[in-house]
Write an enzyme that holds these catalytic residues in place. Structure first.
Site, mmCIF file in Angstrom:
data_model
loop_
_atom_site.group_PDB
_atom_site.id
_atom_site.type_symbol
_atom_site.label_atom_id
_atom_site.label_comp_id
_atom_site.label_asym_id
_atom_site.label_seq_id
_atom_site.Cartn_x
_atom_site.Cartn_y
_atom_site.Cartn_z
ATOM 1 N N THR A 88 -2.381 1.417 -5.063
ATOM 2 C CA THR A 88 -2.748 2.748 -4.561
ATOM 3 C C THR A 88 -4.065 3.236 -5.150
ATOM 4 O O THR A 88 -4.450 2.844 -6.256
ATOM 5 C CB THR A 88 -1.621 3.766 -4.876
ATOM 6 O OG1 THR A 88 -2.011 5.051 -4.419
ATOM 7 C CG2 THR A 88 -1.308 3.845 -6.366
ATOM 8 N N GLY A 89 -4.728 4.098 -4.424
ATOM 9 C CA GLY A 89 -5.952 4.738 -4.929
ATOM 10 C C GLY A 89 -5.592 5.967 -5.739
ATOM 11 O O GLY A 89 -6.444 6.612 -6.350
ATOM 12 N N ASP B 101 -7.998 -1.789 4.706
ATOM 13 C CA ASP B 101 -7.406 -2.879 3.911
ATOM 14 C C ASP B 101 -7.761 -4.263 4.465
ATOM 15 O O ASP B 101 -7.228 -5.269 4.004
ATOM 16 C CB ASP B 101 -5.874 -2.735 3.891
ATOM 17 C CG ASP B 101 -5.441 -1.441 3.232
ATOM 18 O OD1 ASP B 101 -6.130 -1.006 2.297
ATOM 19 O OD2 ASP B 101 -4.420 -0.865 3.658
ATOM 20 N N ASP C 222 -2.964 -0.812 6.221
ATOM 21 C CA ASP C 222 -3.081 -0.212 7.551
ATOM 22 C C ASP C 222 -4.031 -0.970 8.469
ATOM 23 O O ASP C 222 -4.284 -0.550 9.586
ATOM 24 C CB ASP C 222 -3.474 1.266 7.455
ATOM 25 C CG ASP C 222 -4.858 1.466 6.863
ATOM 26 O OD1 ASP C 222 -5.587 0.467 6.699
ATOM 27 O OD2 ASP C 222 -5.214 2.621 6.572
ATOM 28 N N ASP D 10 0.886 -1.147 0.000
ATOM 29 C CA ASP D 10 0.000 0.000 0.000
ATOM 30 C C ASP D 10 0.937 1.214 0.000
ATOM 31 O O ASP D 10 1.863 1.271 0.793
ATOM 32 C CB ASP D 10 -0.850 -0.035 1.277
ATOM 33 C CG ASP D 10 -1.893 1.061 1.295
ATOM 34 O OD1 ASP D 10 -2.503 1.287 0.252
ATOM 35 O OD2 ASP D 10 -2.082 1.674 2.354
ATOM 36 N N LYS D 11 0.728 2.168 -0.921
ATOM 37 C CA LYS D 11 1.729 3.237 -1.104
ATOM 38 C C LYS D 11 1.834 4.194 0.082
ATOM 39 O O LYS D 11 2.885 4.343 0.693
ATOM 40 C CB LYS D 11 1.407 4.045 -2.375
ATOM 41 C CG LYS D 11 2.376 5.213 -2.593
ATOM 42 C CD LYS D 11 2.042 5.993 -3.843
ATOM 43 C CE LYS D 11 0.834 6.873 -3.701
ATOM 44 N NZ LYS D 11 1.097 8.163 -3.025
ATOM 45 N N THR D 12 0.720 4.840 0.395
ATOM 46 C CA THR D 12 0.767 5.942 1.352
ATOM 47 C C THR D 12 1.180 5.492 2.743
ATOM 48 O O THR D 12 0.561 4.618 3.333
ATOM 49 C CB THR D 12 -0.613 6.636 1.423
ATOM 50 O OG1 THR D 12 -0.982 6.985 0.095
ATOM 51 C CG2 THR D 12 -0.554 7.871 2.287
ATOM 52 N N LYS E 245 -9.193 -3.795 -3.697
ATOM 53 C CA LYS E 245 -7.882 -4.313 -3.279
ATOM 54 C C LYS E 245 -7.926 -5.837 -3.145
ATOM 55 O O LYS E 245 -7.002 -6.539 -3.530
ATOM 56 C CB LYS E 245 -7.436 -3.671 -1.959
ATOM 57 C CG LYS E 245 -7.082 -2.192 -2.124
ATOM 58 C CD LYS E 245 -6.605 -1.579 -0.812
ATOM 59 C CE LYS E 245 -6.228 -0.122 -1.028
ATOM 60 N NZ LYS E 245 -5.797 0.543 0.201
#
Length: 684
Positions: free
Chosen positions: A527-528, A578, A574, A379-381, A555
């Site tokens: 990522t969104g 998710d 997180d 997950d990017k952020t 996802k």
């Protein structure tokens, strides 16, 4: 209390491996009630030490009075009644030195679960009974000296081994000790010292320079650098200011500050970690079950081979003493002690070590399966990036509204959100010293943004995906660079402007991705965010591919797609939005959960969001599994070599193992397993 002589499937702080609870020796069942497990274990070690030295002192005269030893030395020290003195000394050794093993035998028979203690108890009882019969008239040669040396070596082996086990347990004990006993509670008129466990939610405590923080909470006043390394694995002290979260057990630097307590001590992060480690040490994985099955089979093989060896030698014309000696040696060699410890010792060490490095294992099988991972979905952020969005530009498309007014209105909607983009917008408004207006009819649009009524206007703050879906055209001259994330502001359904934010890539991310490549593990970005940002981050870090503009519910589908291609997928997220994807992945890793470690769907929780921790976790999982397999191979392999020698297959070549030599071999194998487990380390 520690469960007495339980078969050591569970190696944790509450249950020591079998043969390690001697509380019933002469103290009575509840003698140590109220004593900590740690103190109890220390008493058991001291008890074994005392028994060892008493037996050592008695073994010397036993050997000197033994006819076989005298024969070796070419002397004859026999005198009237010497055999009875030998019998009396050996009886003390058998009862006092052998007591832990004899009571263990009884416990295992009662539990209908014969194992380590049953075998040792059986072997020493056979040796003693036969030798007593010799003293009182049976023809042959006693082996009291073998009995004494066998018990002596067994006591030494257990003593060394318990110290090793305690070493593994100490890792957890260190975590427990990180909670300070007292706290400075701030009262209206004074600061009063109270016990930490009496603190409750909303109490205010003062933390002075150099002290440990006594409770989880938020800084109310003051600031300081905190060392959280023993709790999160983060080596550098972290600056904490008003409003920041602090964890009980972290060490304060030079500042002093007040903390609003967020929950009682029993619910603190540290208490949860200790419980988690304890639960993980009790939980079984496939490797543990394999070792348990092997240990059970070894017990059966020991008894069958032992009795078979006795019958073979006795029926082929050897003396009763020789046949008995072979049987006792075979049974001692075959004791599955090393095998019973092979996995539990590694489990105790790995779970406690992990907790100290901010890797919290909730599911043992997931942790050991880390070696199978072929693809990691990031997950990017907040994982590959810092997770702190900063506003890079604000563009108004409505002549009646300037940039400050646009971001002021947008901030009204974002004040209810915890998303990093919202935090970035709110920080900008704070920097501009603008007042945030109130909202009515607030509503989240899943994966797309938020809407509410602000100062009589219907306001939306949305992603580019919302514009596309609702057939709204992007403004003329709209540009966003590859690393920017853009949100659009709509007022009464008309596009009023947009806010661009950027999130910095973590310095450690590229190194983490490179290490994964070396381990032949593919990394995929999820990522969104828009495709441009995703492509830029993916390319910068050298990742294998990316999925962009993915909504939370999609996802799960992306993980399924990868699994359908035969990939063994680890998913990092997180743990909140998710959750379905974490549950679907072969291994779910919840990251950046801080004190919210109860991310139910994840098998593993990483306290920090650092991608290097994910790599450490995988490498540590592999190392842990290797240690378990090495221990299982060693613990069973030495039997393959020693068992035939004990049974006497090389007797005609003049090579036989005595019961004492068998005990030495068994002890060495146990100690090797314990030392191998203690060498386990987390790679940074």
């Amino acid at each position: 209390m520690i469960a007495p002589y339980r078969k050591h499937k569970d190696m944790d702080m509450n249950k020591m491996p079998e043969g390690m609870d001697h509380s019933k020796m002469h103290h009575g069942k509840d003698a140590h009630q109220g004593m900590s497990e740690h103190d109890h274990h220390a008493m058991m070690i001291a008890d074994f030490k005392k028994r060892f030295y008493v037996v050592l002192a008695l073994t010397i005269p036993i050997m000197l009075l033994s006819p076989m030893i005298q024969h070796f030395m070419g002397v004859n020290w026999a005198f009237a009644g010497s055999s009875y003195i030998l019998f009396a000394l050996s009886s003390v050794v058998f009862v006092y030195g052998g007591w832990p093993f004899l009571t263990g035998l009884v416990e295992e028979v009662k539990a209908k679960n014969p194992g380590m203690m049953f075998l040792i108890g059986f072997a020493i009882t056979v040796a003693y009974s036969y030798s007593v019969a010799i003293v009182f008239g049976l023809q042959g040669m006693d082996f009291f000296w073998e009995l004494a040396t066998l018990i002596l070596i067994m006591l030494l082996g257990h003593w060394i081994e318990m110290k090793s086990v305690m070493g593994a347990s100490n890792e957890l004990q260190l975590l427990v000790q990180f909670m300070p006993a007292d706290a400075h509670m701030v009262m209206p008129d004074m600061v009063h010292d109270v016990k930490t466990d009496t603190l409750k939610e909303n109490d205010i405590i003062l933390v002075k320079p150099g002290e440990k923080v006594a409770a989880d909470g938020f800084i109310l006043e003051g600031e300081s650098y905190l060392n959280e390394s023993m709790l999160t694995g983060e080596s550098k002290p972290v600056l904490k200011v008003k409003g920041d979260k602090v964890i009980a057990g972290s060490i304060n630097g030079n500042g002093s500050f007040k903390v609003t307590v967020s929950h009682a001590a029993k619910d603190s992060y540290l208490s949860q970690v200790v419980k988690l480690v304890d639960d993980a040490q009790k939980s079984k994985s496939q490797t543990q079950l394999l070792a348990n099955t092997a240990a059970k089979w070894l017990t059966v093989i020991a008894l069958v081979t032992g009795i078979g060896t006795f019958l073979y030698w006795y029926l082929t014309g050897q003396t009763l003493a020789f046949a008995m000696e072979r049987m006792v040696t075979v049974i001692v060699i075959c004791c599955p002690h090393a095998l019973g410890l092979a996995v539990p010792l590694v489990v105790a060490k790995s779970t406690a070590l992990s907790a100290k490095h901010g890797l919290l294992i909730k599911n043992r099988t997931a942790f050991e399966n880390a070696r199978k991972i072929t693809t990691i979905v990031f997950d990017k952020t907040g994982t590959l990036t810092v997770g702190k969005f900063e506003v890079t530009k604000v563009v108004s498309l409505n002549k009646t509204i300037d940039e400050n007014e646009l971001i002021r209105l947008a901030s009204a909607l974002e004040q209810k959100s915890e998303h990093p983009i919202a935090t970035g917008i709110l920080q900008k408004v704070k920097d501009l010293k603008l007042a945030i207006p109130a909202t009515e009819n607030f509503k989240a649009i899943t994966g797309k943004g938020v809407e509410a009524t602000v100062e009589g206007k219907k306001l939306l703050v949305v992603s580019p995906g919302y514009l596309t879906e609702n057939k709204l055209t992007l403004p003329d001259g709209f540009t966003a660079n590859d690393t920017e994330t853009v949100v659009f502001v709509l007022i009464d359904q008309k596009l009023a402007g947009y806010i661009a934010l950027s999130d910095e890539i973590r310095a450690e991310s590229a190194e983490a991705i490179e290490t994964l490549k070396q381990e032949n593990i593919k990394s995929i970005l999820l990522t969104g965010d828009n495709k441009k940002v995703a492509a830029s981050v993916s390319k910068t870090l050298g990742m294998d591919s990316f999925f962009a503009e993915v909504l939370p519910h999609q996802k799960l589908e992306k993980v399924k797609e990868l699994q359908a291609k035969g990939e063994f997928v680890a998913m990092t997220g997180d743990g909140v939005n998710d959750a379905p994807a974490l549950a679907q992945a072969d291994i779910g890793i919840a990251v950046g959960s801080g004190s919210d470690i109860a991310a139910e769907t994840a098998g593993i929780v990483l306290v920090n969001s650092n991608p290097k921790d994910i790599v450490s976790l995988i490498l540590f999982g592999k190392a842990t599994y290797r240690k378990m397999i090495q221990n299982i191979i060693w613990a069973t392999g030495y039997n393959v070599f020693a068992l035939p020698l004990a049974a006497g297959v090389l007797f005609n070549q003049g090579i036989v193992l005595s019961p004492a030599a068998g005990a030495v071999l068994m002890t060495v194998s146990t100690v090797v397993v314990a030392i191998n487990a203690s060498l386990l380390k987390v790679r940074g």
